[in-house]
Design an enzyme around this catalytic site. Structure first.
Site, PDB file in Angstrom:
ATOM      1  N   GLN A   4       0.827  -1.204   0.000  1.00  0.00           N
ATOM      2  CA  GLN A   4       0.000   0.000   0.000  1.00  0.00           C
ATOM      3  C   GLN A   4       0.860   1.252   0.000  1.00  0.00           C
ATOM      4  OE1 GLN A   4      -2.788  -0.307   3.254  1.00  0.00           O
ATOM      5  NE2 GLN A   4      -3.509  -2.302   2.593  1.00  0.00           N
ATOM      6  N   CYS A   5       1.885   1.256  -0.796  1.00  0.00           N
ATOM      7  CA  CYS A   5       2.871   2.332  -0.836  1.00  0.00           C
ATOM      8  C   CYS A   5       2.793   3.039  -2.188  1.00  0.00           C
ATOM      9  CB  CYS A   5       4.264   1.720  -0.634  1.00  0.00           C
ATOM     10  SG  CYS A   5       5.646   2.857  -0.756  1.00  0.00           S
TER      11      CYS A   5
END
Length: 189
Positions: free
Chosen positions: A59-60
């Site tokens: 989730q970057c």
């Protein structure tokens, strides 16, 4: 105490210290880790290959680098490149999933075929020995320093030594990464 006894004791202490030092890792490939499905993996199996070690997160802002890592791996695996992904949740809590969720995410969204490992800590009190080795000035003086964010990359040459480090914003398909990988692949073990 006689000189002979003192010399004997000094020799025993020196030998014991030498034995302890012989057990210390000499390469990032001297560690055992767990695969994403929890099986033990001796990183020594990668010796003689060129290895890119990357701390990853799902989730970057850099998560799309999974596609670049897979592209790099697909292009060079036949020449001896291995890519090792180590999920970590230290930066922005951007890897909250379980190992099973991470594996499914990587396969479904990016077709990841390179080796993925169980989630680890890459900084702080819980840092795993592999990352302690990679970031320590004692064991990796040329490329030491804390991990700054997700998708930091360490390139390991065929000799098992760290030969380059790339910051998270550097794409795995950037000219500097490609040049470093190709240079190491050209070397024969």
């Amino acid at each position: 105490m006689s000189h002979a006894v003192l010399l004997f004791l000094v020799t025993i202490v020196a030998l014991a210290a030498g034995i302890a030092r012989a057990d210390e890792p000499k390469s990032p490939l001297d560690f055992q880790m767990k695969s994403i499905d929890g099986k033990p993996v001796d990183l020594a199996k990668y010796k003689g290959r060129v290895v890119l070690i990357v701390n990853v997160a799902s989730q970057c802002g850099y998560t799309d680098q999974y596609a670049n890592l897979e592209g790099l791996y697909g292009k060079y695996k036949g020449q001896g490149l291995a890519v090792l992904g180590f999920p970590a949740n230290e930066f922005g809590q951007q890897e909250p999933g379980t190992n099973a969720e991470i594996a499914q995410f990587c396969r479904k969204n990016y077709g990841v075929d390179f080796d993925m490992f169980s989630k680890v800590a890459v900084e702080g009190d819980g840092i795993v020995p592999l990352y302690a080795y990679l970031t320590s000035p004692k064991t990796n003086p040329k490329f030491a320093g804390p991990i700054t964010w997700n998708f930091e990359k360490f390139l390991i040459g065929r000799d098992g030594q760290v030969v380059a480090r790339f910051d998270p914003g550097t794409s795995p398909e950037s000219p500097e990464v490609i040049a470093a990988v190709e240079a190491e692949l050209a070397k024969k073990s």
